[in-house]
Motif scaffolding. Structure first.
Motif, short mmCIF file in Angstrom:
data_model
loop_
_atom_site.label_atom_id
_atom_site.label_comp_id
_atom_site.label_asym_id
_atom_site.label_seq_id
_atom_site.Cartn_x
_atom_site.Cartn_y
_atom_site.Cartn_z
N SER A 26 -23.55 32.51 5.55
CA SER A 26 -24.04 31.42 5.06
C SER A 26 -25.57 31.88 4.48
O SER A 26 -26.11 32.69 4.69
CB SER A 26 -24.32 30.61 6.51
N VAL A 27 -25.97 30.74 3.49
CA VAL A 27 -27.28 30.71 3.04
C VAL A 27 -27.83 29.31 3.12
O VAL A 27 -27.20 28.50 2.46
CB VAL A 27 -27.38 31.20 1.43
N GLN A 28 -28.97 29.28 3.94
CA GLN A 28 -29.29 28.09 4.03
C GLN A 28 -30.93 27.76 3.48
O GLN A 28 -31.73 28.73 3.73
CB GLN A 28 -29.85 27.68 5.36
N ASP A 29 -31.14 26.79 2.93
CA ASP A 29 -32.32 26.61 2.29
C ASP A 29 -32.88 25.04 2.75
O ASP A 29 -32.25 24.25 3.07
CB ASP A 29 -32.39 26.64 0.69
N ASN A 30 -34.07 24.85 2.40
CA ASN A 30 -34.71 23.43 2.45
C ASN A 30 -35.27 22.82 1.20
O ASN A 30 -36.14 21.81 1.26
CB ASN A 30 -36.02 23.45 3.59
N GLY A 31 -34.22 22.90 0.42
CA GLY A 31 -34.48 22.47 -1.03
C GLY A 31 -33.93 20.81 -1.27
O GLY A 31 -33.80 20.28 -0.08
N PRO A 32 -33.93 20.31 -2.24
CA PRO A 32 -33.18 19.05 -2.33
C PRO A 32 -31.88 18.78 -2.00
O PRO A 32 -31.35 17.67 -2.01
CB PRO A 32 -33.45 18.68 -3.75
N GLY A 33 -31.18 19.85 -1.76
CA GLY A 33 -29.63 19.73 -1.80
C GLY A 33 -28.79 19.05 -2.83
O GLY A 33 -29.49 19.12 -3.97
N ILE A 34 -27.64 18.90 -2.65
CA ILE A 34 -26.81 18.26 -3.41
C ILE A 34 -26.06 17.34 -3.22
O ILE A 34 -25.69 17.11 -2.16
CB ILE A 34 -25.74 19.46 -3.94
N PRO A 35 -26.18 15.88 -3.93
CA PRO A 35 -25.61 14.62 -3.40
C PRO A 35 -24.16 14.79 -3.07
O PRO A 35 -23.27 15.80 -3.86
CB PRO A 35 -25.77 13.93 -4.53
N LEU A 36 -23.79 14.25 -1.95
CA LEU A 36 -22.20 14.41 -1.71
C LEU A 36 -21.09 14.18 -2.58
O LEU A 36 -20.15 14.79 -2.66
CB LEU A 36 -21.85 13.48 -0.39
N ALA A 37 -21.36 13.20 -3.28
CA ALA A 37 -20.49 12.75 -4.44
C ALA A 37 -20.31 14.10 -5.82
O ALA A 37 -19.24 14.10 -6.34
CB ALA A 37 -21.06 11.61 -5.18
N GLU A 38 -21.29 15.03 -5.72
CA GLU A 38 -21.12 16.00 -6.77
C GLU A 38 -20.85 17.33 -6.33
O GLU A 38 -20.78 18.26 -6.92
CB GLU A 38 -22.52 16.00 -7.50
N ARG A 39 -20.54 17.52 -4.59
CA ARG A 39 -20.26 18.76 -4.21
C ARG A 39 -18.96 19.26 -4.70
O ARG A 39 -18.85 20.47 -4.92
CB ARG A 39 -20.45 18.81 -2.72
N LEU A 41 -29.69 22.57 2.04
CA LEU A 41 -28.46 22.59 1.89
C LEU A 41 -28.02 23.97 2.49
O LEU A 41 -28.59 25.16 2.40
CB LEU A 41 -27.80 22.89 0.26
N ILE A 42 -26.65 24.18 2.80
CA ILE A 42 -26.09 25.25 3.60
C ILE A 42 -24.93 25.54 2.87
O ILE A 42 -23.99 24.75 2.71
CB ILE A 42 -25.84 25.34 5.11
N ALA A 43 -24.65 27.00 2.25
CA ALA A 43 -23.54 27.24 1.43
C ALA A 43 -23.13 28.13 2.41
O ALA A 43 -23.46 29.10 2.77
CB ALA A 43 -23.89 27.90 0.04
N THR A 44 -21.65 28.05 2.90
CA THR A 44 -20.86 28.88 3.98
C THR A 44 -19.80 29.51 3.14
O THR A 44 -18.75 28.59 2.73
CB THR A 44 -20.68 28.07 5.20
#
Length: 457
Positions: A387-400, A447-450
């Motif tokens: 996993s790679v976790q950050d505290n950025g703006p993230g990605i809206p759920l509708a666009e993931r 966001l967390i990319a797993t």
């Protein structure tokens, strides 16, 4: 070069026939000798009985008449010699060859005895017939012997053996002939498959009719169809990749040319320097796009066919963290690794490094100054979780679900350096390794990319 299938099948049919023919020839030789012996032994027995019937007592005297028919019944076409003896059993000879060898033991009264012997330098087949006779006031045991040399019976045995071998050879030739015709007919569907592939091999949409071949060949036809399907998918993917690459490279290259022309015509030094800086920026974008296109190409099905090699995912993650330390420090980002010390699996190191680099690059790029980016590797029941976790703006759920598409960029992204390939590369490499990637919200924002990978890679 491998011999033809027809020839190999014929060899496997003919080879077992050779020992069978040898065994059958040996048996035929024995049968021929036995048949010849039976035929000639009957003649000997008939001759002995015929002579015995002509032994009588007349006026108190023993009379022996050797009938001509008893000796004339032997085959006149051969120069076989016939010997006979009539006498008392184990005693004196009345007529015939007195030194003709006696059987051992003597036959019982009324019995016949057949035996082989040598007489006067020749092989001889002899029959001895014992019978009782009342003569001179007493019962006597008479013995009649008839012998014949063996030339005729040997010739008959040879002829029977030769005829049997000729029949076997003829039968073997017929078997080979019909086997050749049968195999040729059976292999016709296979030749049709080869002809179809040769004539239409350039068509990726080609499919073989599995029902047109025998059941034993249907797995081969099915495997060829599956291979053709994969080939068609790979060709389609390659065509899409080439089209996407051409489309995406056209814009930055056109921009580079335009900026270079404008900068070359600029007379003001300050504006020329500004144009050169923009030119460098556009060049960096083109280089980044080309590098990501190359990375995506390596992850395509037609490229990612190398055998997996053992590697340590945790060690690789720490190395990738080290690669981005400078970029993280430039933004004051706290970049670190946490998790297991070792995570062994089998995979493609170059592609996995590219995957990690894209995830960490996105995290560092979109995290605010002074943010935190954490790369972690943990064990699961199915394998490993990265996993790679950050505290950025993230990605809206509708666009993931769309960010893994090639060249897709979020509507509200402010990054002018991205080209929409990073997460597409991640998804493609995860698929190559039989893994999956997911995006979730981080606690407190971000966001967390797993990435989930099986232990076997």
């Amino acid at each position: 070069m491998q011999p033809s299938l027809l020839r190999q099948l014929l060899v496997w049919i003919v080879l077992p026939l050779i020992p069978l023919m040898l065994i059958n020839g040996w048996l035929a030789s024995d049968n021929a000798r036995a048949s010849a012996d039976r035929a000639f032994d009957r003649t000997l027995q008939a001759s002995a009985r015929n002579i015995a019937e002509q032994i009588t007592v007349e006026g108190g005297e023993l009379v022996v008449n050797i009938p001509v028919a008893a000796l004339a019944m032997f085959d006149p076409n051969f120069q076989d010699r016939v010997f006979y003896r009539v006498g008392f059993a184990g005693a004196s000879t009345i007529t015939g060859y007195h030194d003709l060898p006696l059987p051992k033991p003597l036959p019982d009264s009324g019995e016949l005895s057949l035996y082989d012997t040598h007489y006067r330098g020749e092989a001889l087949r002899v029959v001895a017939y014992s019978f009782p006779l009342y003569y001179n006031g007493a019962h006597h045991q008479m013995l009649v012997q008839v012998g014949e040399t063996t030339s005729a019976r040997q010739a008959l045995a040879s002829r029977l053996q030769r005829d049997s071998l000729l029949q076997q050879l003829l039968l073997a030739a017929v078997v080979v002939l019909f086997a050749s015709i049968g195999i040729h007919q059976v292999l016709r569907p296979l030749r049709e498959v080869g002809r179809t592939l040769e004539e239409c091999g350039g068509d990726p949409a080609l499919r073989l009719d599995e029902s047109a071949v025998q059941s034993e060949l249907q797995p081969l036809a099915r495997a060829l169809n599956q291979t053709l399907e994969k080939l068609e998918e790979q060709l389609d993917a390659r065509q899409r990749f080439v089209a996407d690459a051409a489309h995406q490279l056209r814009t930055p290259l056109t921009l580079l040319k335009t900026q270079a022309e404008l900068t070359a015509r600029e007379a003001d030094d300050a504006r020329r320097d500004e144009g050169l800086a923009a030119l460098v920026h556009s060049t960096d974008q083109a280089i980044r796009l080309a590098n990501q296109l190359l990375a995506l190409s390596r992850a395509e099905p037609w490229q990612a066919q190398q055998p997996p090699t053992p590697l340590d995912l945790a060690r690789l993650a720490r190395e990738v963290c080290g690669d981005f330390v400078a970029a993280a420090l430039a933004k004051g980002i706290d970049l670190g690794y946490e998790g297991v010390e070792h995570a062994p699996l089998a995979g493609l190191p170059v592609l996995l490094r590219e995957l990690l680099s894209n995830l960490v690059d996105n995290a560092v790029r979109y995290s605010p100054a002074g943010g935190i980016v954490t790369l972690a590797v943990a064990t699961t029941d199915a394998g490993w979780r990265l996993s790679v976790q950050d505290n950025g703006p993230g990605i809206p759920l509708a666009e993931r679900h769309r960010v893994f598409e090639r060249f897709y960029r979020g509507a509200d992204t402010s990054d002018s350096h991205g080209c929409g390939l990073g997460l597409a590369i991640v998804a493609e490499i995860a698929r190559v390794h039989s893994g999956s990637v997911a995006l979730t919200d981080a606690p407190g924002g971000g966001l967390i990319a797993t990435l989930a990978l099986p232990a076997s890679g």
